[in-house]
Design a protein around this motif. Structure first.
Motif, PDB file in Angstrom:
ATOM      1  N   TYR A  11      12.389 126.449  59.322  1.00 41.36           N
ATOM      2  CA  TYR A  11      12.286 127.009  60.312  1.00 41.36           C
ATOM      3  C   TYR A  11      12.974 128.735  60.093  1.00 41.36           C
ATOM      4  CZ  TYR A  11      13.484 128.764  65.158  1.00 41.36           C
ATOM      5  OH  TYR A  11      13.555 129.518  66.354  1.00 41.36           O
ATOM      6  N   THR A  12      14.149 128.517  59.488  1.00 42.94           N
ATOM      7  CA  THR A  12      14.797 129.794  59.254  1.00 42.94           C
ATOM      8  C   THR A  12      13.871 130.796  58.132  1.00 42.94           C
ATOM      9  OG1 THR A  12      16.147 129.088  57.299  1.00 42.94           O
ATOM     10  CG2 THR A  12      17.045 129.002  59.560  1.00 42.94           C
ATOM     11  N   ASN A  39      18.764 128.994  70.277  1.00 41.22           N
ATOM     12  CA  ASN A  39      18.467 128.753  68.936  1.00 41.22           C
ATOM     13  C   ASN A  39      17.072 129.619  68.290  1.00 41.22           C
ATOM     14  OD1 ASN A  39      19.615 125.443  69.371  1.00 41.22           O
ATOM     15  ND2 ASN A  39      20.725 126.964  68.177  1.00 41.22           N
ATOM     16  N   LEU A  41      14.705 132.060  66.982  1.00 44.01           N
ATOM     17  CA  LEU A  41      14.490 133.161  66.033  1.00 44.01           C
ATOM     18  C   LEU A  41      13.249 133.948  66.385  1.00 44.01           C
ATOM     19  CD1 LEU A  41      15.769 131.681  62.772  1.00 44.01           C
ATOM     20  CD2 LEU A  41      16.995 133.061  64.418  1.00 44.01           C
ATOM     21  N   LYS A  46      13.205 137.465  62.606  1.00 43.71           N
ATOM     22  CA  LYS A  46      12.674 136.827  61.135  1.00 43.71           C
ATOM     23  C   LYS A  46      12.157 137.932  60.379  1.00 43.71           C
ATOM     24  CE  LYS A  46      10.459 133.160  63.459  1.00 43.71           C
ATOM     25  NZ  LYS A  46       9.561 132.074  63.625  1.00 43.71           N
ATOM     26  N   THR A  49      15.260 139.705  58.612  1.00 48.01           N
ATOM     27  CA  THR A  49      16.083 139.032  57.840  1.00 48.01           C
ATOM     28  C   THR A  49      15.691 138.830  56.416  1.00 48.01           C
ATOM     29  OG1 THR A  49      16.596 137.834  59.832  1.00 48.01           O
ATOM     30  CG2 THR A  49      17.146 136.563  57.654  1.00 48.01           C
ATOM     31  N   TYR A  61      19.324 137.304  60.936  1.00 45.43           N
ATOM     32  CA  TYR A  61      19.705 136.187  61.642  1.00 45.43           C
ATOM     33  C   TYR A  61      19.415 134.970  61.393  1.00 45.43           C
ATOM     34  CZ  TYR A  61      19.843 139.859  65.329  1.00 45.43           C
ATOM     35  OH  TYR A  61      20.281 141.016  65.986  1.00 45.43           O
ATOM     36  N   GLY A  62      20.356 133.838  61.596  1.00 45.16           N
ATOM     37  CA  GLY A  62      20.175 132.364  60.863  1.00 45.16           C
ATOM     38  C   GLY A  62      20.866 131.729  62.104  1.00 45.16           C
ATOM     39  N   LEU A  63      20.926 130.446  61.619  1.00 40.83           N
ATOM     40  CA  LEU A  63      21.577 129.202  62.445  1.00 40.83           C
ATOM     41  C   LEU A  63      22.835 128.845  61.551  1.00 40.83           C
ATOM     42  CD1 LEU A  63      18.461 127.394  63.387  1.00 40.83           C
ATOM     43  CD2 LEU A  63      19.624 129.098  64.960  1.00 40.83           C
ATOM     44  N   LYS A  73      22.984 130.434  66.820  1.00 43.12           N
ATOM     45  CA  LYS A  73      22.452 131.499  66.419  1.00 43.12           C
ATOM     46  C   LYS A  73      23.487 132.675  65.825  1.00 43.12           C
ATOM     47  CE  LYS A  73      18.946 134.923  67.382  1.00 43.12           C
ATOM     48  NZ  LYS A  73      17.958 135.042  68.776  1.00 43.12           N
ATOM     49  N   TYR A  94      22.394 128.600  57.585  1.00 42.86           N
ATOM     50  CA  TYR A  94      21.110 128.848  57.290  1.00 42.86           C
ATOM     51  C   TYR A  94      20.308 129.982  57.578  1.00 42.86           C
ATOM     52  CZ  TYR A  94      22.199 123.750  57.082  1.00 42.86           C
ATOM     53  OH  TYR A  94      22.735 122.495  56.812  1.00 42.86           O
ATOM     54  N   ILE A  95      19.892 130.828  56.680  1.00 40.94           N
ATOM     55  CA  ILE A  95      19.294 132.030  56.716  1.00 40.94           C
ATOM     56  C   ILE A  95      18.055 132.269  55.699  1.00 40.94           C
ATOM     57  CG2 ILE A  95      21.104 133.008  55.537  1.00 40.94           C
ATOM     58  CD1 ILE A  95      20.970 135.798  57.503  1.00 40.94           C
TER      59      ILE A  95
END
Length: 111
Positions: A11-12, A39, A41, A46, A49, A61-63, A73, A94-95
């Motif tokens: 996802y990231t 959450n 993005l 994205k 990032t 941006y990440g989680l 986020k 997670y990024i």
């Protein structure tokens, strides 16, 4: 079968959207799901990032996973989270398909 961590990393990286990610999480039996209000993005986030060879090269941006059953986020600038300082608590970010340990507000390699 993918792990929960691999699903979040996909996802990231932008390989899966929020709906596909939640479906994959459900398929592996996870109680975790991504909340579209907290959450998501965006495409712009994205695209802006990036990560590099070192944690301090991460921007965007990440989680964040801080062990409470939901992800938050976070905004990262030069390897530091903006508006989040976990102090001595254990947390991970997670990024862009990478996972870093968060120490205070600084991304570091995992132990």
């Amino acid at each position: 079968m993918k792990t929960i961590e691999e699903i979040i990393l996909d996802y990231t990286k932008g390989e899966k959207d929020l709906t596909e990610t939640n479906k994959a999480l459900k398929e592996v039996g996870s109680n975790l799901f991504l909340n579209p209000d907290r959450n998501k993005l965006t495409e712009e986030e994205k695209r802006s990032t990036t990560v590099g060879y070192y944690p301090d090269q991460a921007n965007g941006y990440g989680l964040m996973d801080h062990g409470v059953g939901c992800l938050e986020k976070v905004h990262v600038v030069n390897g530091k989270t903006v508006d989040v300082n976990m102090g001595a608590e254990t947390a991970y970010v997670y990024i862009a398909g990478r996972k870093y340990r968060l120490r205070g507000d600084v991304l570091t390699e995992e132990d």
